[in-house]
Design a protein around this motif. Structure first.
Motif, PDB file in Angstrom:
ATOM      1  N   LEU A 107       1.656   4.834   2.032  1.00 22.72           N
ATOM      2  CA  LEU A 107       1.338   4.303   0.697  1.00 22.72           C
ATOM      3  C   LEU A 107       2.583   4.244  -0.174  1.00 22.72           C
ATOM      4  O   LEU A 107       2.805   3.271  -0.908  1.00 22.72           O
ATOM      5  CB  LEU A 107       0.285   5.184   0.025  1.00 22.72           C
ATOM      6  CG  LEU A 107      -1.148   5.089   0.544  1.00 22.72           C
ATOM      7  CD1 LEU A 107      -2.016   6.161  -0.117  1.00 22.72           C
ATOM      8  CD2 LEU A 107      -1.727   3.706   0.277  1.00 22.72           C
ATOM      9  N   PHE A 108       3.414   5.270  -0.075  1.00 16.26           N
ATOM     10  CA  PHE A 108       4.643   5.342  -0.865  1.00 16.26           C
ATOM     11  C   PHE A 108       5.550   4.159  -0.539  1.00 16.26           C
ATOM     12  O   PHE A 108       6.100   3.511  -1.433  1.00 16.26           O
ATOM     13  CB  PHE A 108       5.346   6.662  -0.564  1.00 16.26           C
ATOM     14  CG  PHE A 108       6.481   6.986  -1.486  1.00 16.26           C
ATOM     15  CD1 PHE A 108       6.249   7.482  -2.756  1.00 16.26           C
ATOM     16  CD2 PHE A 108       7.790   6.802  -1.082  1.00 16.26           C
ATOM     17  CE1 PHE A 108       7.298   7.793  -3.606  1.00 16.26           C
ATOM     18  CE2 PHE A 108       8.841   7.099  -1.922  1.00 16.26           C
ATOM     19  CZ  PHE A 108       8.602   7.609  -3.193  1.00 16.26           C
ATOM     20  N   ALA A 109       5.710   3.881   0.764  1.00 14.62           N
ATOM     21  CA  ALA A 109       6.576   2.782   1.185  1.00 14.62           C
ATOM     22  C   ALA A 109       6.011   1.427   0.764  1.00 14.62           C
ATOM     23  O   ALA A 109       6.745   0.543   0.323  1.00 14.62           O
ATOM     24  CB  ALA A 109       6.764   2.830   2.706  1.00 14.62           C
ATOM     25  N   VAL A 110       4.702   1.247   0.904  1.00 14.82           N
ATOM     26  CA  VAL A 110       4.068  -0.015   0.533  1.00 14.82           C
ATOM     27  C   VAL A 110       4.198  -0.267  -0.963  1.00 14.82           C
ATOM     28  O   VAL A 110       4.467  -1.390  -1.410  1.00 14.82           O
ATOM     29  CB  VAL A 110       2.582  -0.023   0.965  1.00 14.82           C
ATOM     30  CG1 VAL A 110       1.846  -1.212   0.355  1.00 14.82           C
ATOM     31  CG2 VAL A 110       2.476  -0.055   2.485  1.00 14.82           C
ATOM     32  N   GLU A 111       4.042   0.772  -1.768  1.00 15.08           N
ATOM     33  CA  GLU A 111       4.168   0.630  -3.218  1.00 15.08           C
ATOM     34  C   GLU A 111       5.579   0.225  -3.621  1.00 15.08           C
ATOM     35  O   GLU A 111       5.784  -0.427  -4.651  1.00 15.08           O
ATOM     36  CB  GLU A 111       3.776   1.939  -3.907  1.00 15.08           C
ATOM     37  CG  GLU A 111       2.273   2.217  -3.871  1.00 15.08           C
ATOM     38  CD  GLU A 111       1.923   3.553  -4.511  1.00 15.08           C
ATOM     39  OE1 GLU A 111       2.854   4.234  -5.007  1.00 15.08           O
ATOM     40  OE2 GLU A 111       0.733   3.904  -4.506  1.00 15.08           O
ATOM     41  N   LEU A 112       6.570   0.581  -2.796  1.00 13.67           N
ATOM     42  CA  LEU A 112       7.954   0.198  -3.066  1.00 13.67           C
ATOM     43  C   LEU A 112       8.260  -1.202  -2.550  1.00 13.67           C
ATOM     44  O   LEU A 112       9.382  -1.697  -2.721  1.00 13.67           O
ATOM     45  CB  LEU A 112       8.917   1.202  -2.423  1.00 13.67           C
ATOM     46  CG  LEU A 112       8.948   2.611  -3.034  1.00 13.67           C
ATOM     47  CD1 LEU A 112       9.880   3.514  -2.239  1.00 13.67           C
ATOM     48  CD2 LEU A 112       9.389   2.552  -4.490  1.00 13.67           C
ATOM     49  N   GLY A 113       7.274  -1.829  -1.906  1.00 20.65           N
ATOM     50  CA  GLY A 113       7.471  -3.182  -1.388  1.00 20.65           C
ATOM     51  C   GLY A 113       8.303  -3.237  -0.129  1.00 20.65           C
ATOM     52  O   GLY A 113       8.899  -4.281   0.177  1.00 20.65           O
ATOM     53  N   LEU A 114       8.348  -2.156   0.636  1.00 18.01           N
ATOM     54  CA  LEU A 114       9.151  -2.117   1.857  1.00 18.01           C
ATOM     55  C   LEU A 114       8.408  -2.796   3.010  1.00 18.01           C
ATOM     56  O   LEU A 114       7.178  -2.888   3.003  1.00 18.01           O
ATOM     57  CB  LEU A 114       9.471  -0.663   2.220  1.00 18.01           C
ATOM     58  CG  LEU A 114      10.288   0.096   1.174  1.00 18.01           C
ATOM     59  CD1 LEU A 114      10.470   1.546   1.598  1.00 18.01           C
ATOM     60  CD2 LEU A 114      11.647  -0.563   0.966  1.00 18.01           C
ATOM     61  N   ALA A 118       9.338  -0.097   7.861  1.00 21.71           N
ATOM     62  CA  ALA A 118       9.708   0.980   6.944  1.00 21.71           C
ATOM     63  C   ALA A 118       8.492   1.829   6.595  1.00 21.71           C
ATOM     64  O   ALA A 118       8.589   3.055   6.474  1.00 21.71           O
ATOM     65  CB  ALA A 118      10.329   0.401   5.677  1.00 21.71           C
ATOM     66  N   ALA A 119       7.331   1.186   6.447  1.00 19.46           N
ATOM     67  CA  ALA A 119       6.105   1.924   6.153  1.00 19.46           C
ATOM     68  C   ALA A 119       5.732   2.821   7.325  1.00 19.46           C
ATOM     69  O   ALA A 119       5.276   3.959   7.137  1.00 19.46           O
ATOM     70  CB  ALA A 119       4.968   0.956   5.837  1.00 19.46           C
ATOM     71  N   VAL A 120       5.926   2.325   8.543  1.00 17.68           N
ATOM     72  CA  VAL A 120       5.625   3.123   9.738  1.00 17.68           C
ATOM     73  C   VAL A 120       6.566   4.322   9.821  1.00 17.68           C
ATOM     74  O   VAL A 120       6.135   5.454  10.078  1.00 17.68           O
ATOM     75  CB  VAL A 120       5.732   2.264  11.012  1.00 17.68           C
ATOM     76  CG1 VAL A 120       5.602   3.142  12.260  1.00 17.68           C
ATOM     77  CG2 VAL A 120       4.662   1.183  11.014  1.00 17.68           C
ATOM     78  N   VAL A 121       7.856   4.076   9.593  1.00 19.27           N
ATOM     79  CA  VAL A 121       8.831   5.172   9.622  1.00 19.27           C
ATOM     80  C   VAL A 121       8.517   6.192   8.535  1.00 19.27           C
ATOM     81  O   VAL A 121       8.574   7.404   8.757  1.00 19.27           O
ATOM     82  CB  VAL A 121      10.266   4.625   9.460  1.00 19.27           C
ATOM     83  CG1 VAL A 121      11.252   5.763   9.227  1.00 19.27           C
ATOM     84  CG2 VAL A 121      10.670   3.828  10.679  1.00 19.27           C
ATOM     85  N   LEU A 159       0.836   1.559  10.224  1.00 14.59           N
ATOM     86  CA  LEU A 159       0.560   0.156  10.554  1.00 14.59           C
ATOM     87  C   LEU A 159      -0.666  -0.360   9.809  1.00 14.59           C
ATOM     88  O   LEU A 159      -0.644  -1.452   9.227  1.00 14.59           O
ATOM     89  CB  LEU A 159       0.350   0.010  12.065  1.00 14.59           C
ATOM     90  CG  LEU A 159       1.603   0.029  12.946  1.00 14.59           C
ATOM     91  CD1 LEU A 159       1.208   0.085  14.410  1.00 14.59           C
ATOM     92  CD2 LEU A 159       2.461  -1.217  12.674  1.00 14.59           C
ATOM     93  N   LEU A 160      -1.729   0.404   9.826  1.00 12.41           N
ATOM     94  CA  LEU A 160      -2.968  -0.036   9.182  1.00 12.41           C
ATOM     95  C   LEU A 160      -2.784  -0.226   7.676  1.00 12.41           C
ATOM     96  O   LEU A 160      -3.280  -1.196   7.088  1.00 12.41           O
ATOM     97  CB  LEU A 160      -4.082   0.981   9.443  1.00 12.41           C
ATOM     98  CG  LEU A 160      -4.572   1.080  10.888  1.00 12.41           C
ATOM     99  CD1 LEU A 160      -5.566   2.224  11.046  1.00 12.41           C
ATOM    100  CD2 LEU A 160      -5.218  -0.235  11.331  1.00 12.41           C
ATOM    101  N   ILE A 161      -2.040   0.675   7.062  1.00 14.33           N
ATOM    102  CA  ILE A 161      -1.827   0.579   5.615  1.00 14.33           C
ATOM    103  C   ILE A 161      -0.863  -0.548   5.275  1.00 14.33           C
ATOM    104  O   ILE A 161      -1.083  -1.314   4.331  1.00 14.33           O
ATOM    105  CB  ILE A 161      -1.317   1.928   5.065  1.00 14.33           C
ATOM    106  CG1 ILE A 161      -2.428   2.975   5.148  1.00 14.33           C
ATOM    107  CG2 ILE A 161      -0.842   1.786   3.613  1.00 14.33           C
ATOM    108  CD1 ILE A 161      -1.987   4.379   4.824  1.00 14.33           C
ATOM    109  N   SER A 162       0.192  -0.705   6.055  1.00 10.85           N
ATOM    110  CA  SER A 162       1.185  -1.738   5.754  1.00 10.85           C
ATOM    111  C   SER A 162       0.635  -3.143   5.974  1.00 10.85           C
ATOM    112  O   SER A 162       1.047  -4.087   5.292  1.00 10.85           O
ATOM    113  CB  SER A 162       2.444  -1.531   6.600  1.00 10.85           C
ATOM    114  OG  SER A 162       2.135  -1.604   7.987  1.00 10.85           O
ATOM    115  N   PHE A 163      -0.301  -3.296   6.907  1.00  9.48           N
ATOM    116  CA  PHE A 163      -0.914  -4.608   7.139  1.00  9.48           C
ATOM    117  C   PHE A 163      -2.116  -4.834   6.218  1.00  9.48           C
ATOM    118  O   PHE A 163      -2.847  -5.809   6.389  1.00  9.48           O
ATOM    119  CB  PHE A 163      -1.350  -4.746   8.596  1.00  9.48           C
ATOM    120  CG  PHE A 163      -0.217  -5.080   9.533  1.00  9.48           C
ATOM    121  CD1 PHE A 163       0.551  -6.221   9.331  1.00  9.48           C
ATOM    122  CD2 PHE A 163       0.088  -4.243  10.597  1.00  9.48           C
ATOM    123  CE1 PHE A 163       1.597  -6.529  10.191  1.00  9.48           C
ATOM    124  CE2 PHE A 163       1.131  -4.544  11.457  1.00  9.48           C
ATOM    125  CZ  PHE A 163       1.900  -5.687  11.253  1.00  9.48           C
TER     126      PHE A 163
END
Length: 202
Positions: A107-114, A118-121, A159-163
């Motif tokens: 969630l943190f990575a997605v909120e930063l628009g990465l 990057a979200a998986v890492v 993966l699920l959150i980033s997609f």
């Protein structure tokens, strides 16, 4: 809302796991608190370093530090007979911490628009980084590298959150429970990834 709740759950779970491992290794009270705090915040610190967020942002989490210190204190004061059953129920705390922080990290990575990778890492490092630091400081082989399937579940959460498959708070909590359950099943039934061993000749 889900982000804050999962942060609190992960902090408590990993603080407890770090404190118990420290007591298993017969660390003094300072070592118990140190390992508990490092376990609770190590994954977030590593994640922040890799995605370019100042590590100093961790010091803004005053409430989380309070939760960690309270959790460590409670565990330290537990009866020894109760703590002796760590092998029976201790992995449960580790599973909770892995799951909560994996979802929170993604969630943190997605909120930063990465991007997706990057979200998986971020999910993997936040979910397993604290445990890796804990094991290394305790002189143990990190669970994430040798034990039953561990970080894979964090990667799936990322993966699920980033997609954008997981969108609502309810779905995030459901994902948290699912990842926790999968991790528990992993160590219960010894699910492992394929390995190869190099045989040396003399």
């Amino acid at each position: 809302m889900a982000w804050e709740v999962l942060s609190a759950i992960g902090t408590i779970a990993f603080a407890i796991s770090g404190a118990i491992i420290a007591m298993e290794e017969e660390y003094d009270i300072f070592g118990v608190y140190l390992l508990g705090v490092v376990t609770a915040f190590g994954g977030g610190a590593i994640r922040n370093l890799l995605i370019g967020v100042p590590v100093s942002a961790l010091w803004e989490q005053e409430f989380m530090f309070q939760l960690a210190l309270i959790s460590i204190t409670i565990v330290f004061l537990f009866p020894h007979k109760t703590l002796g059953h760590w092998n029976r129920w201790g992995h449960f705390f580790d599973a909770i911490g892995l799951s909560a922080f994996a979802v929170q990290g993604a969630l943190f990575a997605v909120e930063l628009g990465l991007p997706v990778y990057a979200a998986v890492v971020a999910a993997v490092l936040t979910g397993s980084g604290g445990g890796m630091v804990r094991d290394l400081l305790a002189g143990r082989k990190p669970l994430v590298l040798k034990a039953e399937i561990y970080a894979v579940w964090a990667a799936i959460a990322g993966l699920l959150i980033s997609f954008d498959v997981i969108r609502t708070d309810f779905m995030l909590y459901a994902l948290f429970l699912a990842i926790t359950l999968l991790r528990i099943l992993s160590y219960t039934y010894k699910w492992k990834l394929p390995t190869r061993k190099i045989l040396t000749t003399t």
